[in-house]
Design an enzyme around this catalytic site. Structure first.
Site, short mmCIF file in Angstrom:
data_model
loop_
_atom_site.label_atom_id
_atom_site.label_comp_id
_atom_site.label_asym_id
_atom_site.label_seq_id
_atom_site.Cartn_x
_atom_site.Cartn_y
_atom_site.Cartn_z
N LYS A 33 0.82 -1.20 0.00
CA LYS A 33 0.00 0.00 0.00
C LYS A 33 0.87 1.27 0.00
O LYS A 33 0.45 2.31 -0.48
CB LYS A 33 -0.92 0.03 1.23
CG LYS A 33 -1.83 -1.18 1.40
CD LYS A 33 -2.89 -1.25 0.31
CE LYS A 33 -4.01 -2.21 0.65
NZ LYS A 33 -3.62 -3.63 0.72
C1 LIG Z 1 -4.18 -4.77 0.21
C2 LIG Z 1 -3.36 -5.98 0.16
C3 LIG Z 1 -3.60 -6.99 -0.78
C4 LIG Z 1 -4.76 -6.93 -1.75
O1 LIG Z 1 -4.59 -5.94 -2.71
P1 LIG Z 1 -5.83 -5.43 -3.58
O2 LIG Z 1 -5.33 -4.29 -4.36
O3 LIG Z 1 -6.88 -5.00 -2.56
O4 LIG Z 1 -6.31 -6.57 -4.38
C5 LIG Z 1 -2.74 -8.07 -0.80
N1 LIG Z 1 -1.72 -8.18 0.07
C6 LIG Z 1 -1.47 -7.23 0.99
C7 LIG Z 1 -0.33 -7.41 1.93
C8 LIG Z 1 -2.26 -6.09 1.07
O5 LIG Z 1 -2.00 -5.16 1.99
#
Ligand SMILES: *Cc1c(COP(=O)(O)O)cnc(C)c1O
Length: 495
Positions: free
Chosen positions: A112
């Site tokens: 993120k």
């Molecule tokens: C948010 C997240 C995901 C999923 O990503 P999306 O864009 O919501 O599909 C997968 N792994 C981690 C560690 C995340 O923080």
């Protein structure tokens, strides 16, 4: 060429990129999508000689066409700096026949950070461009990682406040500790009694509440979103797929023009949609492998053409993927529906009303670029353990889901195309589950931080700053409310 943004539920009316970033969600409840996906203008060869920041500029300028060169470069350079613990920003590690694209070198050690370190800069730049006088209030529902990464990005950014809602019993202990110790006079963290979907739905309802918007406007506030529905999150995520490809090219792992697969552990469908957009831009991507955990609503969708959220919500060891309503899928559905806002609106109405919708056979045919599968808890643990014992490389539980699905994909298809796996979190963020996977019996009685030190030893990786910081940090947020009380809570926090 100027790229404009239209709503997935609209009639084709457009807004500029900066307006789409400011609004987050369209007022008709739809998501903003580019009116056309631009093609890469610089050759892959030339891109392979560039830094991450330079690649970011070449990709993002095509989507954010109302940002000036100075504005965009300023945003990029403010985001991808020493907050990351490596100059490469997104390094690639080769292990067990796959390329792990490590997207967790930012300040909160999950992917993120790749988008949320730049979003505050894009948003404040967009506010200036559009003469916004109100204070911007970021409202975010988080399944664990977004909340912390958003707060880290927005903390003490002038002209902004941020309120984060998380499912009180649905995040890892380290995720929770990271959030409730967040500093910054403009940050608020609230636990809710409910799951992530409850929190996300309530946030969407607040965004659609015109009365509340008027009331807040009166008080000098306006909402925006840091969730992956914001185009300002999606666009920066396209960058690292381009960067991954040209890094492999530079390192001689692939030839120019050679196709690769991309395998993404998926929840809200934001990260994999960014990979799809990269493919649409002309990046040689063959298959997009969509990996789910036990909440396998997307796997079922890819196999049957029916998206059905009516099922039990399962808490897994990959909590950031514990999602039954993958918001960003709407952007793909809209595209499959021939960019017909009315048709897409019908599907979304069915999803809200009856809990499911089914796409037509013709639409389903267009999903051929995608492969969906899922991994059970036992399979994820076995994969983490096997990769560690074979190679010494330790991956987190989310990445473990993707690695498991990659093995299933190879078995199903015999495809030998080189594959990049999006490694979305540091194993240090999910230490207990990772160490359990490696030796459940041995580590059962160890404390979280004993496990952190042990992980550092066995993986031969220094403990990331993000973890060191919370060893002794004070809890600064302890509010917990019912999901239904979220609107009232927002008003109270903003007074
Ligand atoms: C948010 C997240 C995901 C999923 O990503 P999306 O864009 O919501 O599909 C997968 N792994 C981690 C560690 C995340 O923080």
């Amino acid at each position: 060429m100027e790229v404009l943004y239209k709503s997935t539920r609209g009639n084709g009316d457009t807004v500029t990129a900066s307006q789409a970033i400011l609004k987050g969600l369209s007022s008709d409840g739809g998501l903003f999508v580019p009116d056309s996906i631009p093609k890469l203008e610089v050759s892959l060869e030339d891109l392979s000689k560039m830094t991450y920041q330079e690649v970011a500029y070449e990709v993002m300028k095509l989507f954010l066409s109302d940002f000036t060169e100075d504005e965009l470069k300023h945003c990029i350079n403010s985001a991808y700096d020493s907050k990351f613990d490596t100059e490469e920003i997104a390094p690639i590690v080769k292990a067990e026949g796959a390329y792990y694209l490590e997207l967790f070198h930012g300040s909160t050690i999950a992917f993120k950070d790749m988008a949320l370190s730049i979003l505050p800069h894009l948003l404040t730049t967009a506010a200036k461009k559009n003469q916004v006088k109100n204070e911007i209030v970021i409202l975010t529902a988080t399944s664990g990682d977004t909340g912390k990464a958003a707060m880290a990005g927005f903390a003490d950014v002038p002209g902004t406040r941020i309120i984060v809602f998380y499912p009180k019993n649905g995040v890892s202990p380290i995720q929770e500790k990271q959030m409730v110790t967040q500093k910054g006079s403009n940050t608020y963290v609230v636990g809710i009694t409910g799951n992530f979907d409850d929190a996300q739905t309530a946030v969407k309802n607040i965004f659609n509440d015109k009365e509340m918007a008027a009331e807040l406007n009166e008080a000098g506030f306006q909402f925006s979103s840091a969730n992956s529905i914001n185009i300002g999150r999606l666009v920066p995520q396209i960058v690292y797929y381009v960067y991954a490809y040209v890094t492999l090219l530079k390192n001689g792992e692939i030839q120019a023009g050679e196709q690769i697969n991309v395998d993404v552990p998926t929840g809200n469908f934001g990260n994999i949609l960014a990979a799809f957009y990269a493919k649409c831009m002309g990046l040689p991507i063959a298959k997009l492998i969509c990996a789910s955990n036990d909440n396998k609503v997307l796997y079922d969708f890819f196999t049957t053409g029916t998206y059905d959220r009516k099922r039990d919500f399962i808490l897994t060891s990959s909590p950031s993927m514990d999602i039954l309503i993958s918001s960003n899928l709407e952007r793909l559905i809209y595209r499959l529906a021939g960019e017909d806002g009315a048709k897409n609106r019908e599907f979304m109405k069915e999803l809200t009303g009856e809990g499911s919708y089914t796409i037509s056979e013709d639409m389903k045919k267009e999903l051929a670029d995608f492969y969906g599968n899922y991994a059970t808890e036992a399979e994820v643990a076995a994969t983490i353990s096997k990769i560690y014992s074979d190679t010494g490389y330790v991956i987190d539980t989310h990445t473990g889901v993707a690695a498991t699905v990659y093995n299933k994909y190879k078995q199903d298809t015999n495809d030998t195309t080189k594959t990049v796996i999006a490694s979305t979190a540091s194993p240090f963020k999910f230490t207990r589950n990772v160490m359990n996977a490696i030796d459940a019996e041995k580590y059962a009685s160890w404390s979280d931080f004993e496990l952190v030190d042990e992980l550092s030893k066995i993986a031969n990786v220094t403990v990331p700053n993000a973890i060191e910081e919370i060893r002794s940090a004070k809890v600064l947020h302890d509010l917990v409310v019912d999901a239904k009380d979220m609107p009232a809570t927002v008003k109270k926090l903003l007074k």
